[in-house]
Write a protein that holds these residues in place. Structure first.
Motif, PDB file in Angstrom:
ATOM      1  N   UNK A 128       0.828  -1.200   0.000  1.00 40.06           N
ATOM      2  CA  UNK A 128       0.000   0.000   0.000  1.00 40.06           C
ATOM      3  C   UNK A 128       0.868   1.258   0.000  1.00 40.06           C
ATOM      4  N   UNK A 129       1.916   1.240   0.816  1.00 40.02           N
ATOM      5  CA  UNK A 129       2.799   2.401   0.884  1.00 40.02           C
ATOM      6  C   UNK A 129       3.478   2.649  -0.456  1.00 40.02           C
ATOM      7  N   UNK A 130       3.941   1.568  -1.102  1.00 43.12           N
ATOM      8  CA  UNK A 130       4.599   1.718  -2.405  1.00 43.12           C
ATOM      9  C   UNK A 130       3.628   2.246  -3.445  1.00 43.12           C
ATOM     10  N   UNK A 131       2.389   1.750  -3.424  1.00 41.41           N
ATOM     11  CA  UNK A 131       1.397   2.203  -4.399  1.00 41.41           C
ATOM     12  C   UNK A 131       1.042   3.675  -4.171  1.00 41.41           C
ATOM     13  N   UNK A 132       0.900   4.055  -2.897  1.00 43.10           N
ATOM     14  CA  UNK A 132       0.583   5.457  -2.595  1.00 43.10           C
ATOM     15  C   UNK A 132       1.720   6.382  -3.021  1.00 43.10           C
ATOM     16  N   UNK A 133       2.950   5.939  -2.839  1.00 41.07           N
ATOM     17  CA  UNK A 133       4.086   6.771  -3.247  1.00 41.07           C
ATOM     18  C   UNK A 133       4.192   6.843  -4.769  1.00 41.07           C
ATOM     19  N   UNK A 134       3.761   5.793  -5.432  1.00 40.64           N
ATOM     20  CA  UNK A 134       3.716   5.863  -6.893  1.00 40.64           C
ATOM     21  C   UNK A 134       2.701   6.912  -7.340  1.00 40.64           C
ATOM     22  N   UNK A 135       1.511   6.880  -6.743  1.00 34.54           N
ATOM     23  CA  UNK A 135       0.497   7.886  -7.084  1.00 34.54           C
ATOM     24  C   UNK A 135       0.979   9.284  -6.716  1.00 34.54           C
ATOM     25  N   UNK A 265      -0.320  19.286  -6.236  1.00 28.65           N
ATOM     26  CA  UNK A 265       0.522  19.281  -5.034  1.00 28.65           C
ATOM     27  C   UNK A 265      -0.272  18.856  -3.806  1.00 28.65           C
ATOM     28  N   UNK A 266      -1.581  19.190  -3.759  1.00 22.94           N
ATOM     29  CA  UNK A 266      -2.404  18.739  -2.635  1.00 22.94           C
ATOM     30  C   UNK A 266      -2.614  17.238  -2.717  1.00 22.94           C
ATOM     31  N   UNK A 267      -2.867  16.722  -3.913  1.00 20.43           N
ATOM     32  CA  UNK A 267      -3.046  15.282  -4.066  1.00 20.43           C
ATOM     33  C   UNK A 267      -1.741  14.542  -3.791  1.00 20.43           C
ATOM     34  N   UNK A 268      -0.643  15.142  -4.161  1.00 19.00           N
ATOM     35  CA  UNK A 268       0.660  14.537  -3.861  1.00 19.00           C
ATOM     36  C   UNK A 268       0.855  14.409  -2.351  1.00 19.00           C
ATOM     37  N   UNK A 269       0.542  15.487  -1.614  1.00 26.52           N
ATOM     38  CA  UNK A 269       0.657  15.445  -0.156  1.00 26.52           C
ATOM     39  C   UNK A 269      -0.322  14.438   0.447  1.00 26.52           C
ATOM     40  N   UNK A 270      -1.501  14.314  -0.156  1.00 26.90           N
ATOM     41  CA  UNK A 270      -2.491  13.347   0.343  1.00 26.90           C
ATOM     42  C   UNK A 270      -1.976  11.915   0.199  1.00 26.90           C
ATOM     43  N   UNK A 271      -1.400  11.589  -0.946  1.00 24.93           N
ATOM     44  CA  UNK A 271      -0.883  10.238  -1.153  1.00 24.93           C
ATOM     45  C   UNK A 271       0.335   9.965  -0.270  1.00 24.93           C
ATOM     46  N   UNK A 272       1.139  10.994  -0.016  1.00 25.12           N
ATOM     47  CA  UNK A 272       2.262  10.820   0.900  1.00 25.12           C
ATOM     48  C   UNK A 272       1.754  10.512   2.311  1.00 25.12           C
ATOM     49  N   UNK A 273       0.662  11.148   2.692  1.00 25.99           N
ATOM     50  CA  UNK A 273       0.058  10.872   3.995  1.00 25.99           C
ATOM     51  C   UNK A 273      -0.452   9.437   4.053  1.00 25.99           C
ATOM     52  N   UNK A 340       5.925   6.840  12.878  1.00 25.76           N
ATOM     53  CA  UNK A 340       4.928   7.722  13.480  1.00 25.76           C
ATOM     54  C   UNK A 340       5.262   9.192  13.247  1.00 25.76           C
ATOM     55  N   UNK A 341       6.545   9.514  13.417  1.00 25.71           N
ATOM     56  CA  UNK A 341       6.970  10.907  13.224  1.00 25.71           C
ATOM     57  C   UNK A 341       6.776  11.338  11.777  1.00 25.71           C
ATOM     58  N   UNK A 342       7.111  10.450  10.834  1.00 27.66           N
ATOM     59  CA  UNK A 342       6.918  10.772   9.418  1.00 27.66           C
ATOM     60  C   UNK A 342       5.441  10.935   9.080  1.00 27.66           C
ATOM     61  N   UNK A 343       4.591  10.147   9.753  1.00 24.59           N
ATOM     62  CA  UNK A 343       3.161  10.268   9.490  1.00 24.59           C
ATOM     63  C   UNK A 343       2.634  11.634   9.934  1.00 24.59           C
ATOM     64  N   UNK A 344       3.046  12.082  11.126  1.00 27.43           N
ATOM     65  CA  UNK A 344       2.622  13.406  11.595  1.00 27.43           C
ATOM     66  C   UNK A 344       3.177  14.507  10.701  1.00 27.43           C
ATOM     67  N   UNK A 345       4.417  14.324  10.266  1.00 25.10           N
ATOM     68  CA  UNK A 345       5.012  15.305   9.360  1.00 25.10           C
ATOM     69  C   UNK A 345       4.221  15.375   8.053  1.00 25.10           C
ATOM     70  N   UNK A 346       3.823  14.213   7.526  1.00 24.16           N
ATOM     71  CA  UNK A 346       3.019  14.188   6.301  1.00 24.16           C
ATOM     72  C   UNK A 346       1.651  14.831   6.523  1.00 24.16           C
ATOM     73  N   UNK A 347       1.083  14.642   7.700  1.00 27.73           N
ATOM     74  CA  UNK A 347      -0.213  15.243   8.017  1.00 27.73           C
ATOM     75  C   UNK A 347      -0.113  16.767   8.049  1.00 27.73           C
ATOM     76  N   UNK A 348       0.912  17.276   8.729  1.00 31.17           N
ATOM     77  CA  UNK A 348       1.093  18.729   8.794  1.00 31.17           C
ATOM     78  C   UNK A 348       1.357  19.307   7.401  1.00 31.17           C
ATOM     79  N   UNK A 349       2.149  18.602   6.609  1.00 33.29           N
ATOM     80  CA  UNK A 349       2.434  19.072   5.255  1.00 33.29           C
ATOM     81  C   UNK A 349       1.168  19.085   4.403  1.00 33.29           C
TER      82      UNK A 349
END
Length: 444
Positions: A128-135, A265-273, A340-349
């Protein structure tokens, strides 16, 4: 998000289907954009990053499936004189009647397999993470395309602005040269002095210097566009008369929530989250036991002539086991905390990107409103100052105005005309910014 933008422009009409071909109607500009989309190095590099992200999906998917390897091996074992294997088999015979020796050959031909059962979803979440990063990489490439189109358009309008300024400067030079000839004639007739001649000459030389500086800036701006198009410097075909046309109608922003779907860029940040969320789930599953199954099957014999005889030479094995980390789990804990830290960072971004998109649209809509009014006022000012040049020149010829009034009228008119061109340029730049802010341009 707010229900609407704080602007006088009607935001009920949605421009979500706008494309760069319809937004930028100048065929010369669209030709430049089309060339850049095929040759720009940033776009080409981004496409390769998308391909790399696609490969990550295949890698993550492959980890969920069993691995099967084919192998062939040959070896020899020498048993020790006092080893249990030799002591218990000394004097024994092989199946072909030969006596067993201390040097025993061993040949193998077969397959081996291994598989980790994804009972806790660790591998599934990695996929799932790999697919989301691809998107996310796809949306990132879309944002690169949108930014490139906006940048080329902005520089193109900057170039048109310089062309129009150069034309005004040349027209002003002609006016100033005529005025200089008049004052020279007046000097010869005694109605003007050398000071007036030098003042007109100084003004003319200053304007000619502005002409050369503009020409240099035009060449530099052309080279910037050529670089974005991935080619060596060459003249840029363009239509300076575009600035004289009526300014195109602005883009309707729609409702703010549509930015969530159309801004790359918003969709990119969403998929990173989403990818960060899957990483957390995968890191959490690392604390739990994992089930691994291994097995092999093939032919095994002491002599190559017996290797492929069935069923005598067939050998196989199967092993399954559960393993779980018990002691020294600091590495797993660290990976979990990092996820966990990366997830919060992605959320703030993600939140920051949404807010930035809204602010950009709101600012540019207000900017377009103001620029429309500014251009109307500046047009009236230019018209009035053009008339002042004619009036002051006629009065100067008849001696009812001094040369300073003529110089001042010419200078004020020149500045007003340049300001008018600059205002038109700002309108087109605002158009490209609102186009980018609304997320258009990546679809065709």
């Amino acid at each position: 998000m707010p229900a609407a933008y704080a602007t006088s422009i009607n935001s009920n009409t949605d421009s979500i289907n706008i494309t760069w071909e319809t937004c930028f109607s100048d065929p010369l500009l669209t030709a430049l954009i089309d060339t850049a989309l095929n040759n720009n190095f940033d776009v080409l590099s981004m496409l390769q990053r998308v391909e790399a992200a696609r490969a990550e999906i295949l890698f993550a998917k492959g980890r969920m499936l069993p691995t099967v390897d084919a192998g062939i091996s040959a070896g020899v074992i020498r048993l020790g004189e006092y080893s249990a294997d030799w002591a218990g088999n000394e004097g024994s015979q092989y199946v072909n009647g030969e006596m067993m020796t201390q040097r025993i050959p061993d040949y193998y031909l077969g397959f081996s397999a291994s598989w980790e059962a994804d009972i806790w979803g660790k591998l599934k979440n990695q996929k799932k993470a790999a697919y989301s990063r691809y998107l996310s990489s796809v949306e990132g490439s879309n944002w690169v395309v949108t930014s490139l189109i906006a940048e080329i358009s902005s520089i193109y309008y900057e170039l048109l602005s310089l062309d129009n300024q150069l034309e005004i400067i040349r027209e002003t030079i002609q006016i100033q040269e005529n005025a200089l000839e008049i004052v020279k004639i007046q000097k010869r007739t005694g109605t003007a002095n050398e000071l007036a001649v030098k003042q007109f000459e100084g003004q003319l030389l200053n304007t000619k210097n502005m002409e050369r500086a503009l020409y240099k800036e035009i060449i530099s701006t052309e080279n910037i566009i050529n670089f974005l198009l991935g080619r060596f410097p060459q003249p840029i075909e363009r239509s300076p008369a575009l600035f004289s046309n009526e300014f195109p109608e602005g883009l309707a922003p729609g409702i703010p929530s549509t930015l969530l779907q159309r801004r790359p860029d918003i969709r990119e940040a969403e998929f990173e989250l989403m990818a960060a969320k899957a990483d957390v789930a995968s890191a959490k599953a690392a604390f739990l036991p994992s089930l691994n199954v291994t097995g092999d099957i093939g032919f095994n014999a002491f002599d190559p002539s017996y290797l492929i005889r069935t069923p005598e030479s067939i050998a196989y094995g199967l092993l399954g086991g559960l393993t779980a980390p018990l002691i020294n789990r600091s590495a797993i804990k660290a990976e979990f905390k990092q996820a966990n830290a990366y997830q919060l960072d992605a959320l703030y971004n993600y939140h920051k990107t949404i807010l930035n998109g809204y602010v950009e649209v709101a600012n540019e809509m207000v900017n377009l409103d103001n620029l429309d009014e500014m251009y109307a006022f500046k047009s009236e000012e230019v018209e009035a100052l053009n008339q002042s040049i004619d009036i002051s020149t006629r009065l100067f010829r008849t001696g009812r105005a001094n040369y300073l009034e003529v110089l001042l009228a010419q200078q004020n008119a020149l500045e007003a005309k340049l300001d008018l061109i600059d205002t038109r340029k700002q309108q087109y730049l605002a158009l490209t910014k609102i186009y980018k802010a609304l997320g258009g341009g990546w679809y065709k």
